[in-house]
Design a protein around this motif. Structure first.
Motif, mmCIF file in Angstrom:
data_model
loop_
_atom_site.group_PDB
_atom_site.id
_atom_site.type_symbol
_atom_site.label_atom_id
_atom_site.label_comp_id
_atom_site.label_asym_id
_atom_site.label_seq_id
_atom_site.Cartn_x
_atom_site.Cartn_y
_atom_site.Cartn_z
ATOM 1 N N TRP A 1 -19.779 3.839 -66.025
ATOM 2 C CA TRP A 1 -21.029 4.360 -66.591
ATOM 3 C C TRP A 1 -20.876 4.518 -68.094
ATOM 4 O O TRP A 1 -21.739 4.089 -68.868
ATOM 5 C CB TRP A 1 -21.373 5.708 -65.924
ATOM 6 N N LEU A 2 -19.790 5.095 -68.514
ATOM 7 C CA LEU A 2 -19.534 5.319 -69.929
ATOM 8 C C LEU A 2 -19.347 3.992 -70.665
ATOM 9 O O LEU A 2 -19.902 3.786 -71.749
ATOM 10 C CB LEU A 2 -18.296 6.200 -70.091
ATOM 11 N N LEU A 3 -18.601 3.066 -70.068
ATOM 12 C CA LEU A 3 -18.390 1.768 -70.711
ATOM 13 C C LEU A 3 -19.679 0.954 -70.789
ATOM 14 O O LEU A 3 -19.850 0.156 -71.701
ATOM 15 C CB LEU A 3 -17.292 0.988 -69.996
ATOM 16 N N ARG A 4 -20.574 1.163 -69.854
ATOM 17 C CA ARG A 4 -21.874 0.481 -69.932
ATOM 18 C C ARG A 4 -22.649 0.987 -71.143
ATOM 19 O O ARG A 4 -23.284 0.201 -71.856
ATOM 20 C CB ARG A 4 -22.674 0.699 -68.663
ATOM 21 N N ILE A 5 -22.597 2.276 -71.407
ATOM 22 C CA ILE A 5 -23.253 2.826 -72.588
ATOM 23 C C ILE A 5 -22.613 2.248 -73.851
ATOM 24 O O ILE A 5 -23.304 1.861 -74.793
ATOM 25 C CB ILE A 5 -23.201 4.374 -72.580
ATOM 26 N N VAL A 6 -21.276 2.146 -73.852
ATOM 27 C CA VAL A 6 -20.567 1.550 -74.989
ATOM 28 C C VAL A 6 -20.988 0.087 -75.153
ATOM 29 O O VAL A 6 -21.260 -0.367 -76.275
ATOM 30 C CB VAL A 6 -19.034 1.671 -74.821
ATOM 31 N N ALA A 7 -21.047 -0.659 -74.055
ATOM 32 C CA ALA A 7 -21.444 -2.070 -74.123
ATOM 33 C C ALA A 7 -22.867 -2.210 -74.641
ATOM 34 O O ALA A 7 -23.152 -3.070 -75.486
ATOM 35 C CB ALA A 7 -21.317 -2.722 -72.740
ATOM 36 N N ASN A 8 -23.776 -1.364 -74.176
ATOM 37 C CA ASN A 8 -25.159 -1.412 -74.656
ATOM 38 C C ASN A 8 -25.243 -1.065 -76.135
ATOM 39 O O ASN A 8 -25.978 -1.697 -76.898
ATOM 40 C CB ASN A 8 -26.048 -0.467 -73.843
ATOM 41 N N GLU A 9 -24.509 -0.057 -76.538
ATOM 42 C CA GLU A 9 -24.515 0.348 -77.947
ATOM 43 C C GLU A 9 -23.897 -0.753 -78.813
ATOM 44 O O GLU A 9 -24.377 -1.014 -79.919
ATOM 45 C CB GLU A 9 -23.772 1.668 -78.129
ATOM 46 N N THR A 10 -22.870 -1.419 -78.304
ATOM 47 C CA THR A 10 -22.267 -2.540 -79.022
ATOM 48 C C THR A 10 -23.293 -3.662 -79.173
ATOM 49 O O THR A 10 -23.439 -4.249 -80.242
ATOM 50 C CB THR A 10 -21.017 -3.059 -78.285
ATOM 51 N N ARG A 11 -24.017 -3.955 -78.102
ATOM 52 C CA ARG A 11 -25.057 -4.990 -78.145
ATOM 53 C C ARG A 11 -26.134 -4.617 -79.165
ATOM 54 O O ARG A 11 -26.569 -5.456 -79.960
ATOM 55 C CB ARG A 11 -25.662 -5.154 -76.747
#
Length: 172
Positions: free
Chosen positions: A60-70
């Motif tokens: 869940w946390l890494l998905r937020i990181v991935a979205n923020e990176t995108r």
């Protein structure tokens, strides 16, 4: 943590920050990875109320990181300042290894960076970040079957490119 305990949230940040920074770096944030992760952790804190009971925290946390990176990547493109080079975390490169091994790693990472984004992020999550298929799917917000098919296509492209690069090196 959900009740607003800042100490509990600080522990979460301490525990997951290194993986979050690696994720942001390898997914394209480059030198801005720490800024991206900081923004992602702020967004995660604000979204704790929507975190599902029983769900795994790390994906869940890494998905937020991935979205923020995108999001960061898209903003950089709009500004015309997209970084082309992927900053490598020091732990991926062992200075004691032979030069040939180092060059092979560089060729592999360059080949990964040359993949289309939709394939690159899947290969990066699965092999460079060592996430399993389910974690990769959750992190990227993709169905597991899409992760499998993109991973297969990405690996086939890498294999072909590296074989061709090896042939060219033999002719030099």
């Amino acid at each position: 943590m959900r009740s607003g305990d800042l100490d509990a949230y600080a522990e979460l940040v301490t525990r997951h920050a290194p993986m979050a920074v690696r994720t942001a770096t390898l997914l394209g944030a480059g030198t801005d990875a720490e800024d991206v992760v900081q923004e992602a952790f702020v967004k995660a804190y604000r979204s704790l109320g929507r975190f599902r009971d029983g769900a795994e925290l790390r994906p869940w946390l890494l998905r937020i990181v991935a979205n923020e990176t995108r999001n960061h990547h898209r903003a950089s493109v709009r500004r015309g300042a997209r970084e082309r080079a992927v900053a490598l975390p020091a732990e991926l490169l062992d200075p004691g290894e032979a030069v040939a091994d180092h060059e092979a790693k560089e060729r592999l990472l360059a080949a990964v960076a040359g993949l289309p984004d939709r394939l690159r992020v899947v290969v990066t999550c699965r092999y460079l970040l060592e996430l399993d298929e389910a974690e990769t799917a959750t992190t990227l917000g993709l169905p597991r079957g899409t992760v499998k098919s993109r991973l297969s296509r990405g690996l086939a492209r890498l294999r072909a490119e590296l074989v061709e690069a090896g042939r060219e090196a033999d002719h030099v």
